[in-house]
Motif scaffolding. Structure first.
Motif, PDB file in Angstrom:
ATOM      1  N   UNK A   1      -1.886  -1.426   5.363  1.00 52.39           N
ATOM      2  CA  UNK A   1      -2.260  -2.800   5.031  1.00 52.39           C
ATOM      3  C   UNK A   1      -2.082  -3.111   3.547  1.00 52.39           C
ATOM      4  N   UNK A   2      -0.928  -2.737   3.009  1.00 52.02           N
ATOM      5  CA  UNK A   2      -0.540  -3.092   1.651  1.00 52.02           C
ATOM      6  C   UNK A   2       0.431  -4.268   1.688  1.00 52.02           C
ATOM      7  N   UNK A   3       0.550  -4.945   0.562  1.00 55.25           N
ATOM      8  CA  UNK A   3       1.619  -5.926   0.402  1.00 55.25           C
ATOM      9  C   UNK A   3       2.311  -5.673  -0.929  1.00 55.25           C
ATOM     10  N   UNK A   4       3.581  -6.056  -0.988  1.00 48.93           N
ATOM     11  CA  UNK A   4       4.374  -5.850  -2.189  1.00 48.93           C
ATOM     12  C   UNK A   4       4.709  -7.172  -2.864  1.00 48.93           C
ATOM     13  N   UNK A   5       4.633  -7.155  -4.175  1.00 45.47           N
ATOM     14  CA  UNK A   5       5.134  -8.252  -4.997  1.00 45.47           C
ATOM     15  C   UNK A   5       6.435  -7.756  -5.614  1.00 45.47           C
TER      16      UNK A   5
ATOM     17  N   UNK B   1      11.858  -4.922  -9.295  1.00 44.49           N
ATOM     18  CA  UNK B   1      10.625  -4.269  -9.725  1.00 44.49           C
ATOM     19  C   UNK B   1       9.559  -4.601  -8.689  1.00 44.49           C
ATOM     20  N   UNK B   2       8.925  -3.569  -8.152  1.00 41.94           N
ATOM     21  CA  UNK B   2       7.976  -3.735  -7.050  1.00 41.94           C
ATOM     22  C   UNK B   2       6.583  -3.297  -7.490  1.00 41.94           C
ATOM     23  N   UNK B   3       5.592  -4.165  -7.234  1.00 43.15           N
ATOM     24  CA  UNK B   3       4.187  -3.839  -7.448  1.00 43.15           C
ATOM     25  C   UNK B   3       3.499  -3.872  -6.089  1.00 43.15           C
ATOM     26  N   UNK B   4       2.787  -2.815  -5.759  1.00 44.06           N
ATOM     27  CA  UNK B   4       2.207  -2.685  -4.422  1.00 44.06           C
ATOM     28  C   UNK B   4       0.687  -2.739  -4.506  1.00 44.06           C
ATOM     29  N   UNK B   5       0.085  -3.576  -3.646  1.00 41.93           N
ATOM     30  CA  UNK B   5      -1.357  -3.796  -3.651  1.00 41.93           C
ATOM     31  C   UNK B   5      -1.914  -3.611  -2.238  1.00 41.93           C
ATOM     32  N   UNK B   6      -3.153  -3.106  -2.126  1.00 42.91           N
ATOM     33  CA  UNK B   6      -3.843  -3.192  -0.834  1.00 42.91           C
ATOM     34  C   UNK B   6      -4.191  -4.646  -0.546  1.00 42.91           C
ATOM     35  N   UNK B   7      -4.565  -4.945   0.683  1.00 41.22           N
ATOM     36  CA  UNK B   7      -4.858  -6.332   1.064  1.00 41.22           C
ATOM     37  C   UNK B   7      -6.042  -6.909   0.299  1.00 41.22           C
TER      38      UNK B   7
END
Length: 304
Positions: free
Chosen positions: A37-41, A151-157
């Motif tokens: 349940x992560x999303x990427x910017x 460039x990818x930044x990954x965050x949990x929901x």
């Protein structure tokens, strides 16, 4: 109340599971962590455009004896295409003096069943911690650069930030949490949905829960929720802002959200990341009670 708040906000934290064992034919100590349940910017470097993608997951097999790890990335999408599953083998990892498990490598190529990208840089840092007394919610710093194009930044929901709150009332009296009153702020970026499209600004709509909130020495602690706040990504951080007024809510004894009197939130600003760093400011006022608080909560990233 604590458990019910955790249940309500469960969507904000990536599911983390742990298993451990000895190696099949050796005495190596190994354990596996899974994060979902992560999303990427994703920032496209040539244009500066930003894209959002949900449904990202990670699985990592740590070999504590050899200090190597196998990392699998599931569901990765960039503007030029998608990758169902990518696996990196024999990645070196370290543990900082403060407890971060760190992977930081350059120019690595995963294995996959299709054409694979080059990761010009890859950072996958996890800080194990327990918040709200006994709940496991790690802090994360995950980012990577792909083919020198993205460039990818990954965050949990969502994230949980632990820090200090200061409230100044209409008379100029300041109250600051201390000791066991450590402020816990749970930020939900979006509700669980398979159809969520974060590239639509109207769907980037989150909520901010204030656990055991207290703004004066005479106020009883209460669990509050600021609903429906718009957010945007700013590189490795997420920024919320709202002029208001927003009716603040509380979780009542039946674990149902209800209005918290006539208390309204205005002038809200929040900047947060996945590694506990946060600044949250807002004004909270009630005409009925004749009070106004200027509130600031700050938290910092544990040193790495």
């Amino acid at each position: 109340m604590k458990k019910n708040l955790i249940k309500m906000m469960a969507v904000i934290a990536a599911s983390a599971s742990l298993s451990s064992c000895l190696g099949d034919n050796d005495n190596d100590v190994k354990y596996t962590m899974a994060y979902t349940n992560f999303f990427n910017v994703v920032k496209e470097l040539s244009t500066g455009s930003t894209y959002y993608y949900t449904g990202i997951g990670y699985a990592i097999n740590y070999n504590a004896t050899k200090a190597t790890a196998e990392l699998t990335v599931e569901g990765l999408v960039v503007p030029s295409g998608s990758y169902t599953s990518l696996t990196f083998s024999e990645l070196p990892w370290t543990v900082s003096t403060n407890g971060w498990r760190n992977i930081q490598v350059t120019n690595v190529v995963p294995t996959a069943t299709t054409l694979v990208p080059t990761f010009n840089s890859l950072t996958f840092n996890v800080y194990d911690r327990y918040v709200l007394t006994s709940s496991y919610y790690p802090a994360y710093s995950i980012q990577y650069r792909i083919n020198d194009l993205y460039q990818v930044y990954s965050f949990p929901a969502g994230v949980i930030n632990v820090g200090t709150t200061t409230a100044i009332d209409q008379d100029g009296t300041a109250y600051t949490t201390s000791g066991d009153q450590t402020a816990t702020v749970a930020i939900n970026f979006y509700a669980t949905s398979t159809s969520i499209n974060l590239n639509n600004a109207d769907e980037r709509n989150g909520s901010i829960a204030l656990y055991n909130a207290q703004f004066s020495s005479t106020m009883q602690e209460v669990n509050l929720v600021i609903p429906d706040v718009k957010w945007n990504a700013t590189g490795s951080n997420i920024t919320f802002s709202a002029d208001g007024p927003i009716q603040i809510q509380k979780i009542n004894d039946n674990q149902v959200l209800e209005d918290y009197g006539d208390y309204k939130v205005t002038d809200l600003y929040c900047n947060t990341d996945g590694a506990n760093a946060m600044v949250l400011t807002y004004k909270l006022s009630s005409i009925t009670d004749g009070v106004t608080y200027q509130i600031s909560t700050t938290s910092t990233t544990p040193s790495n």
